[in-house]
Design an enzyme around this catalytic site. Structure first.
Site, PDB file in Angstrom:
ATOM      1  N   GLU A 322     -38.133  13.647  62.958  1.00 48.87           N
ATOM      2  CA  GLU A 322     -37.989  12.178  63.258  1.00 48.87           C
ATOM      3  C   GLU A 322     -38.963  11.650  64.375  1.00 48.87           C
ATOM      4  O   GLU A 322     -39.245  12.228  65.361  1.00 48.87           O
ATOM      5  CB  GLU A 322     -36.639  11.919  63.967  1.00 48.87           C
ATOM      6  CG  GLU A 322     -35.209  12.646  63.237  1.00 48.87           C
ATOM      7  CD  GLU A 322     -34.050  12.292  63.936  1.00 48.87           C
ATOM      8  OE1 GLU A 322     -33.007  12.407  63.098  1.00 48.87           O
ATOM      9  OE2 GLU A 322     -33.849  12.220  64.943  1.00 48.87           O
ATOM     10  N   CYS A 323     -39.554  10.387  63.814  1.00 49.79           N
ATOM     11  CA  CYS A 323     -40.369   9.833  64.615  1.00 49.79           C
ATOM     12  C   CYS A 323     -41.615  10.530  65.064  1.00 49.79           C
ATOM     13  O   CYS A 323     -42.488  10.824  64.355  1.00 49.79           O
ATOM     14  CB  CYS A 323     -39.661   9.118  66.030  1.00 49.79           C
ATOM     15  SG  CYS A 323     -40.432   7.606  66.514  1.00 49.79           S
ATOM     16  N   GLY A 324     -41.694  11.020  66.458  1.00 49.16           N
ATOM     17  CA  GLY A 324     -42.750  12.057  66.664  1.00 49.16           C
ATOM     18  C   GLY A 324     -42.985  13.019  65.942  1.00 49.16           C
ATOM     19  O   GLY A 324     -43.990  13.300  65.405  1.00 49.16           O
ATOM     20  N   TYR A 326     -41.893  13.167  62.667  1.00 48.12           N
ATOM     21  CA  TYR A 326     -42.529  12.608  61.645  1.00 48.12           C
ATOM     22  C   TYR A 326     -44.195  12.519  61.453  1.00 48.12           C
ATOM     23  O   TYR A 326     -44.808  12.894  60.577  1.00 48.12           O
ATOM     24  CB  TYR A 326     -41.727  11.440  61.193  1.00 48.12           C
ATOM     25  CG  TYR A 326     -42.312  10.698  59.925  1.00 48.12           C
ATOM     26  CD1 TYR A 326     -42.491  11.391  58.736  1.00 48.12           C
ATOM     27  CD2 TYR A 326     -42.186   9.381  60.038  1.00 48.12           C
ATOM     28  CE1 TYR A 326     -42.796  10.688  57.523  1.00 48.12           C
ATOM     29  CE2 TYR A 326     -42.675   8.758  58.627  1.00 48.12           C
ATOM     30  CZ  TYR A 326     -42.771   9.275  57.659  1.00 48.12           C
ATOM     31  OH  TYR A 326     -42.991   8.643  56.497  1.00 48.12           O
ATOM     32  N   SER A 415     -38.995  10.905  59.178  1.00 45.87           N
ATOM     33  CA  SER A 415     -38.571   9.465  59.059  1.00 45.87           C
ATOM     34  C   SER A 415     -38.814   8.878  60.538  1.00 45.87           C
ATOM     35  O   SER A 415     -38.948   9.702  61.317  1.00 45.87           O
ATOM     36  CB  SER A 415     -37.071   9.366  58.720  1.00 45.87           C
ATOM     37  OG  SER A 415     -36.658   7.995  59.050  1.00 45.87           O
TER      38      SER A 415
END
Length: 445
Positions: A322-324, A326, A415
């Site tokens: 997730e985020c970082g 990703y 994501s």
């Protein structure tokens, strides 16, 4: 159940000093021997790191978009067990939320649900008598929100304090405490907000010493909160560990909702931390979780840890990033003029942009992934400056729209959306069942 002494720290706007005041109060109350349970309204990861450092207890996010009223009560009662007082730090201004009047996702929504008194934190650095109509306006705006007192931040002097106190007496609101105007009492910031606890030590001792607090009046306000209805348990009945889940945890990656990790543990996960910055190998595990954080600040170090990059490339189990995380799974990360190769399991390169992407998200799966079968919807939140090119195999579509986001090949989910798994525990069950028994498992569907 026995009433839980509780109150909500709110403010007229962001930047008034809610976190600074919360840290000062927690430290001062702990020095009096009280066990203080802190909560944070909204999806924030950063402020809770400081509240946890001050309180010595896990900090939970109370978010009216993620959870319904019963879910919020369940989480509040789960977190407040064993505490003498629950201190809820609000988000932004008291009535700022997902809608224009703060009915959803706001501090006001949570305060009403918890039937908790609100103490308004006001930046008094450029006002005196005006504090009275300001506070009175917030008290009158919504009769369902119980504004019970004021805390003044950035006060210039004892004379200034007396003026504020006298002004508030005309509208019948007590000044419960104040902090002086002193830059040394602040916490440094960067592009996603405050720096994390552990990177800089908040001046907790100095804050407690600088705090002027009417302890008796403050605790009396908190104790006026009456009983709450008994909510169902927030977590399912705990199972013994059955699945090993390695999760990234170091200075670069540490954005996880604690209640999400606790949900995985209750469902049978053994959570094993590892450091993408320092560890040469992954721990022995069946699933991999890469949370958010600041990979852009450590891009060179992450890129240089080639043994771990290779280990993740060869990891056979389900991966959720997730985020970082990703960004870390991408082919590389541009920071300024420098390019740093990353894991490479996700096509595309991450680039930092000038303006953030942020907001609540409700997304539905475009195809099967480790937490969702096709068409299942999840709630989450985005807050990032990085950009990734559109994927040919996107993971999510915005509910009610056509915007697509993320990447999945079925086994890997990458994501920018931080999913709130407690809002749909089936996602956590699917992730663990897949790790234990494979994607064809009936329990993983």
């Amino acid at each position: 159940m026995e009433p839980i002494s509780r109150l909500v720290l709110a403010a007229p706007h962001s930047g008034a000093g809610k976190t600074t005041v919360a840290l000062a109060l927690i430290r001062a109350l702990r020095e009096k021997g009280l066990k203080v349970q802190a909560f944070k309204v909204g999806p924030d990861y950063v402020d809770p790191s400081h509240l946890e450092a001050a309180s010595g207890r896990k900090v939970y996010n109370l978010d009216g978009f993620f959870l319904d009223g019963e879910g919020l009560l369940s989480l509040f009662q789960h977190g407040a067990r064993g505490a003498d007082l629950a201190l809820v730090e609000g988000v932004m201004g008291l009535f700022d939320g997902k809608d224009s009047l703060g009915k959803e996702g706001s501090t006001a929504q949570v305060a009403k649900l918890l039937r908790a008194p609100v103490v308004l934190v006001v930046d008094a650095s450029a006002m005196a008598g005006s504090i009275a109509p300001l506070a009175e306006g917030f008290r009158r705006f919504d009769p369902g929100v119980w504004v019970a007192g004021v805390f003044a931040n950035r006060v210039a002097s004892a004379t200034h304090t007396a003026l504020l106190q006298e002004a508030l007496s005309h509208v019948g609101l007590p000044l419960l405490g104040w902090l002086p105007q002193d830059p040394a009492l602040g916490i440094p910031e960067r592009h996603l907000g405050l720096v994390l606890a552990g990177e800089v030590q908040p001046p907790l001792g100095a804050l407690a010493r600088a705090l002027h607090l009417d302890h008796t009046a403050f605790l009396h306000v908190a104790a006026e909160a009456g009983p709450l209805p008994q909510a169902p348990p927030f977590l399912p009945e705990s199972r013994p560990p059955q699945v090993a889940v390695a999760y990234a945890w170091d200075r670069a990656f540490r954005f996880y909702y604690p209640e999400g990790l606790e949900l995985l543990q209750a469902l049978g996960a053994e959570l094993i931390p590892f450091s993408p910055l320092q560890d040469p190998a992954l721990p022995k595990a069946q699933a991999l979780l890469l949370g958010g954080g600041y990979p852009e600040l450590f891009a060179e170090e992450l890129s240089q840890n080639q043994p771990l990059l290779e280990a993740i490339r060869g990891f056979p189990g389900p991966i959720v990033a997730e985020c970082g995380g990703y960004m870390y799974l991408s082919q590389g990360l541009w920071v300024g003029e420098g390019f740093f190769p990353m894991v490479g399991l996700v096509p595309g390169v991450a680039r930092m942009a000038e303006h953030p992407v942020l907001g609540y998200r409700e997304v539905e799966a475009l195809r099967d992934n480790p937490v969702a079968p096709k068409a299942q919807a999840f709630k989450g939140h985005e807050f990032h400056y990085a950009r990734m090119p559109p994927s040919r195999s996107p993971a999510w579509r915005r509910v009610g729209g056509q915007e697509v986001e993320g990447y999945t090949d079925g086994r890997i989910l990458g994501s920018f959306v931080h999913l709130y798994l407690p809002a749909r525990p089936q996602g956590a069950r699917r992730f663990l069942a897949w790790a234990k028994e494979g994607p064809g498992s009936p329990r993983g569907s």
